[in-house]
Design a protein around this motif. Structure first.
Motif, mmCIF file in Angstrom:
data_model
loop_
_atom_site.group_PDB
_atom_site.id
_atom_site.type_symbol
_atom_site.label_atom_id
_atom_site.label_comp_id
_atom_site.label_asym_id
_atom_site.label_seq_id
_atom_site.Cartn_x
_atom_site.Cartn_y
_atom_site.Cartn_z
ATOM 1 N N GLU A 197 64.851 45.090 57.926
ATOM 2 C CA GLU A 197 64.211 44.111 57.041
ATOM 3 C C GLU A 197 63.246 43.203 57.782
ATOM 4 O OE1 GLU A 197 66.646 41.852 54.336
ATOM 5 O OE2 GLU A 197 68.198 43.399 54.347
ATOM 6 N N LEU A 198 63.493 43.005 59.082
ATOM 7 C CA LEU A 198 62.655 42.120 59.879
ATOM 8 C C LEU A 198 62.092 42.878 61.075
ATOM 9 C CD1 LEU A 198 64.818 38.857 59.907
ATOM 10 C CD2 LEU A 198 62.988 39.489 58.327
ATOM 11 N N THR A 199 61.047 42.319 61.647
ATOM 12 C CA THR A 199 60.339 42.960 62.744
ATOM 13 C C THR A 199 61.238 43.159 63.962
ATOM 14 O OG1 THR A 199 58.308 41.861 62.015
ATOM 15 C CG2 THR A 199 58.314 42.783 64.244
ATOM 16 N N PRO A 200 61.260 44.363 64.562
ATOM 17 C CA PRO A 200 62.030 44.580 65.795
ATOM 18 C C PRO A 200 61.523 43.656 66.905
ATOM 19 C CG PRO A 200 61.317 46.664 64.845
ATOM 20 C CD PRO A 200 60.595 45.590 64.084
ATOM 21 N N GLY A 201 62.414 43.257 67.780
ATOM 22 C CA GLY A 201 62.027 42.369 68.867
ATOM 23 C C GLY A 201 61.907 40.918 68.458
ATOM 24 N N LEU A 202 62.425 40.588 67.287
ATOM 25 C CA LEU A 202 62.357 39.214 66.779
ATOM 26 C C LEU A 202 63.012 38.228 67.749
ATOM 27 C CD1 LEU A 202 62.047 37.064 64.487
ATOM 28 C CD2 LEU A 202 64.250 37.874 63.623
ATOM 29 N N ASP A 203 62.359 37.113 68.022
ATOM 30 C CA ASP A 203 62.939 36.018 68.805
ATOM 31 C C ASP A 203 63.835 35.218 67.854
ATOM 32 O OD1 ASP A 203 63.538 33.648 70.186
ATOM 33 O OD2 ASP A 203 61.633 33.668 71.269
ATOM 34 N N VAL A 204 65.114 35.560 67.840
ATOM 35 C CA VAL A 204 66.040 34.964 66.880
ATOM 36 C C VAL A 204 66.179 33.460 67.097
ATOM 37 C CG1 VAL A 204 68.447 34.928 66.116
ATOM 38 C CG2 VAL A 204 67.299 37.113 66.517
ATOM 39 N N ALA A 205 66.268 33.033 68.347
ATOM 40 C CA ALA A 205 66.429 31.604 68.632
ATOM 41 C C ALA A 205 65.259 30.792 68.083
ATOM 42 C CB ALA A 205 66.568 31.376 70.135
ATOM 43 N N ALA A 206 64.056 31.307 68.271
ATOM 44 C CA ALA A 206 62.879 30.600 67.765
ATOM 45 C C ALA A 206 62.873 30.587 66.237
ATOM 46 C CB ALA A 206 61.600 31.257 68.294
ATOM 47 N N ALA A 207 63.299 31.684 65.629
ATOM 48 C CA ALA A 207 63.327 31.747 64.168
ATOM 49 C C ALA A 207 64.322 30.740 63.596
ATOM 50 C CB ALA A 207 63.682 33.158 63.711
ATOM 51 N N VAL A 208 65.475 30.594 64.246
ATOM 52 C CA VAL A 208 66.463 29.609 63.802
ATOM 53 C C VAL A 208 65.894 28.194 63.910
ATOM 54 C CG1 VAL A 208 68.723 28.593 64.282
ATOM 55 C CG2 VAL A 208 68.436 31.078 64.334
ATOM 56 N N ASP A 209 65.191 27.920 65.011
ATOM 57 C CA ASP A 209 64.544 26.613 65.161
ATOM 58 C C ASP A 209 63.555 26.361 64.028
ATOM 59 O OD1 ASP A 209 65.914 26.005 67.464
ATOM 60 O OD2 ASP A 209 64.304 26.631 68.821
ATOM 61 N N GLN A 210 62.773 27.379 63.699
ATOM 62 C CA GLN A 210 61.787 27.227 62.627
ATOM 63 C C GLN A 210 62.436 26.931 61.278
ATOM 64 O OE1 GLN A 210 59.724 31.035 64.032
ATOM 65 N NE2 GLN A 210 58.024 29.983 63.038
ATOM 66 N N LEU A 211 63.641 27.455 61.078
ATOM 67 C CA LEU A 211 64.342 27.224 59.824
ATOM 68 C C LEU A 211 64.846 25.789 59.694
ATOM 69 C CD1 LEU A 211 66.606 30.351 59.197
ATOM 70 C CD2 LEU A 211 64.832 29.462 57.687
ATOM 71 N N VAL A 213 75.749 21.983 66.686
ATOM 72 C CA VAL A 213 74.551 22.806 66.784
ATOM 73 C C VAL A 213 74.890 24.291 66.856
ATOM 74 C CG1 VAL A 213 72.498 23.326 68.156
ATOM 75 C CG2 VAL A 213 73.245 20.954 67.867
ATOM 76 N N ARG A 214 75.766 24.686 67.772
ATOM 77 C CA ARG A 214 76.042 26.106 67.970
ATOM 78 C C ARG A 214 76.657 26.799 66.748
ATOM 79 N NH1 ARG A 214 79.011 26.953 73.554
ATOM 80 N NH2 ARG A 214 79.036 24.680 73.742
ATOM 81 N N PRO A 215 77.647 26.196 66.089
ATOM 82 C CA PRO A 215 78.189 26.878 64.897
ATOM 83 C C PRO A 215 77.127 27.150 63.830
ATOM 84 C CG PRO A 215 79.665 25.127 65.583
ATOM 85 C CD PRO A 215 78.416 24.974 66.390
ATOM 86 N N ARG A 216 76.196 26.211 63.639
ATOM 87 C CA ARG A 216 75.146 26.395 62.641
ATOM 88 C C ARG A 216 74.154 27.465 63.076
ATOM 89 N NH1 ARG A 216 75.121 22.825 58.863
ATOM 90 N NH2 ARG A 216 76.817 21.339 58.973
ATOM 91 N N ARG A 217 73.804 27.450 64.342
ATOM 92 C CA ARG A 217 72.854 28.449 64.835
ATOM 93 C C ARG A 217 73.467 29.845 64.778
ATOM 94 N NH1 ARG A 217 68.426 26.619 67.209
ATOM 95 N NH2 ARG A 217 68.135 28.502 68.443
ATOM 96 N N GLN A 218 74.746 29.950 65.083
ATOM 97 C CA GLN A 218 75.398 31.260 65.062
ATOM 98 C C GLN A 218 75.424 31.843 63.656
ATOM 99 O OE1 GLN A 218 79.170 30.327 66.838
ATOM 100 N NE2 GLN A 218 78.369 30.354 68.930
ATOM 101 N N ALA A 219 75.656 30.993 62.665
ATOM 102 C CA ALA A 219 75.713 31.480 61.280
ATOM 103 C C ALA A 219 74.384 32.093 60.855
ATOM 104 C CB ALA A 219 76.099 30.341 60.342
ATOM 105 N N SER A 220 73.293 31.392 61.110
ATOM 106 C CA SER A 220 71.980 31.897 60.698
ATOM 107 C C SER A 220 71.482 33.003 61.622
ATOM 108 C CB SER A 220 70.964 30.748 60.653
ATOM 109 O OG SER A 220 70.973 30.022 61.860
ATOM 110 N N GLY A 231 73.259 35.234 63.105
ATOM 111 C CA GLY A 231 73.933 36.471 62.730
ATOM 112 C C GLY A 231 73.259 37.150 61.550
ATOM 113 N N LEU A 232 72.835 36.365 60.581
ATOM 114 C CA LEU A 232 72.127 36.923 59.423
ATOM 115 C C LEU A 232 70.804 37.560 59.839
ATOM 116 C CD1 LEU A 232 72.702 34.007 56.889
ATOM 117 C CD2 LEU A 232 73.744 36.281 56.795
ATOM 118 N N LEU A 233 70.086 36.897 60.731
ATOM 119 C CA LEU A 233 68.785 37.418 61.168
ATOM 120 C C LEU A 233 68.942 38.701 61.984
ATOM 121 C CD1 LEU A 233 67.094 34.038 62.154
ATOM 122 C CD2 LEU A 233 66.470 35.492 60.219
ATOM 123 N N ARG A 234 69.919 38.734 62.884
ATOM 124 C CA ARG A 234 70.127 39.945 63.700
ATOM 125 C C ARG A 234 70.517 41.130 62.817
ATOM 126 N NH1 ARG A 234 72.859 36.114 67.205
ATOM 127 N NH2 ARG A 234 71.504 35.633 68.988
#
Length: 223
Positions: free
Chosen positions: A170-184, A151-158, A160-163
Motif C-alpha cells: 500500500e505504501l512505497t518500499p523503503g519508507l522512512d517510517v520514523a519520519a512518517a510518524v513525525d509528520q503525522l 512517546v514510544r508507545p504512541r510511535r510504536q502503534a502508528s 506498526g500500521l505503516l510497516r
C-alpha cells in the motif's frame, strides 16, 4: 456497591469511584494480590495528584501518603517521581493508542491522531502534557520517562500500521517510517505548544490524507 461519576473539568476523563466502607481498594477486584493492589493504588494516587495539583504536587512522599503505602513500596517499581507520574498519566490515556479492528490504514491512522488531538484539546491532559514537555528540557528523569511511557508507545502503534502497509504494497518500499510518524503527530504537538492554529475536528483526517497522498506508490499509467 459503588457510586460512579466522571469529573470532566478536573482531569483527563477522570472517573471517581465512591465505595461503601469495607468495599476494598478502588478498581481492585477481590482476590487481587496485595502487591498488585498497592501498585494500582500508587498509580491512582499519582494520577489524582497530577490532575489536582499539577507536576509540583507529585512527590514520592505525597504519592505514598495518598496511596497509603510506604515510600519504599513506591521506589520498588519506579526509580523516580517522573516515571510513576508518566505511567499514571499514560494509564488514564491508554485508549488513545488503541485502534478498532477492521479499519483501513487511513482510518486507523486518523483514529490515532484524532484521539491525541481530542486529548490535548478537550481535557486538562493537554496542559499537563505541555508542562511535562517543558520540564523534560531541563530534567533528564522526566525526559527519559516521557520517552519511555508516552512517546514510544504512541510511535510504536502508528509505526506498526505503516510497516504492515508497506509489506502489503500500500505504501512505497523503503519508507522512512520514523519520519512518517513525525509528520503525522508533530503538528498536534506544534499547535498544542504554540497555539498558533486550532486543533480543529478535521485536522487528523487532513494530516493523514496529505501524508498518505505522498507515500503511496504511483499508479501505473493507463494503456
Amino acid at each position: 456497591m459503588a457510586a460512579r461519576g466522571t469529573r470532566e473539568e478536573g482531569g483527563v476523563g477522570v472517573e471517581r469511584v465512591t465505595r461503601a466502607p469495607g468495599a476494598g481498594t478502588v478498581g481492585a477486584p477481590r482476590g487481587r494480590p496485595r502487591s498488585e493492589r498497592a501498585r494500582a493504588a500508587v498509580l491512582e494516587a499519582a494520577a489524582d495528584l497530577l490532575v489536582d495539583g499539577g507536576m509540583d504536587a507529585v512527590t514520592m512522599e505525597a504519592i505514598a501518603a495518598r496511596a497509603k503505602v510506604s515510600k519504599a513500596t513506591v521506589y520498588k517499581w519506579w526509580p523516580s517521581r517522573a516515571h510513576v507520574m508518566l505511567e499514571s498519566f499514560f494509564s488514564r490515556t491508554r485508549e488513545t493508542t488503541e485502534v478498532p479492528e477492521g479499519l483501513s490504514l487511513e482510518e486507523s491512522l486518523t483514529s490515532l491522531v484524532a484521539a491525541l488531538a481530542r486529548l490535548v484539546r478537550d481535557t486538562t491532559g493537554g496542559a499537563l502534557l505541555g508542562d511535562l514537555i517543558a520540564a523534560a528540557q531541563s530534567d533528564p528523569d522526566i525526559r527519559a520517562a516521557l520517552d519511555e511511557r508516552w512517546v514510544r508507545p504512541r510511535r510504536q502503534a502508528s509505526a506498526g500500521l505503516l510497516r504492515a502497509a508497506v509489506e502489503r504494497g500500500e505504501l512505497t518500499p523503503g519508507l522512512d517510517v520514523a519520519a512518517a510518524v513525525d509528520q503525522l503527530f508533530a503538528p498536534v504537538y506544534y499547535r498544542l505548544l504554540l497555539g498558533h492554529e486550532p486543533l480543529a475536528d478535521d485536522l487528523a483526517a487532513t494530516l493523514v490524507r496529505q501524508l498518505l497522498g505522498g507515500l503511496r506508490p504511483p499508479r501505473p499509467p493507463r494503456s
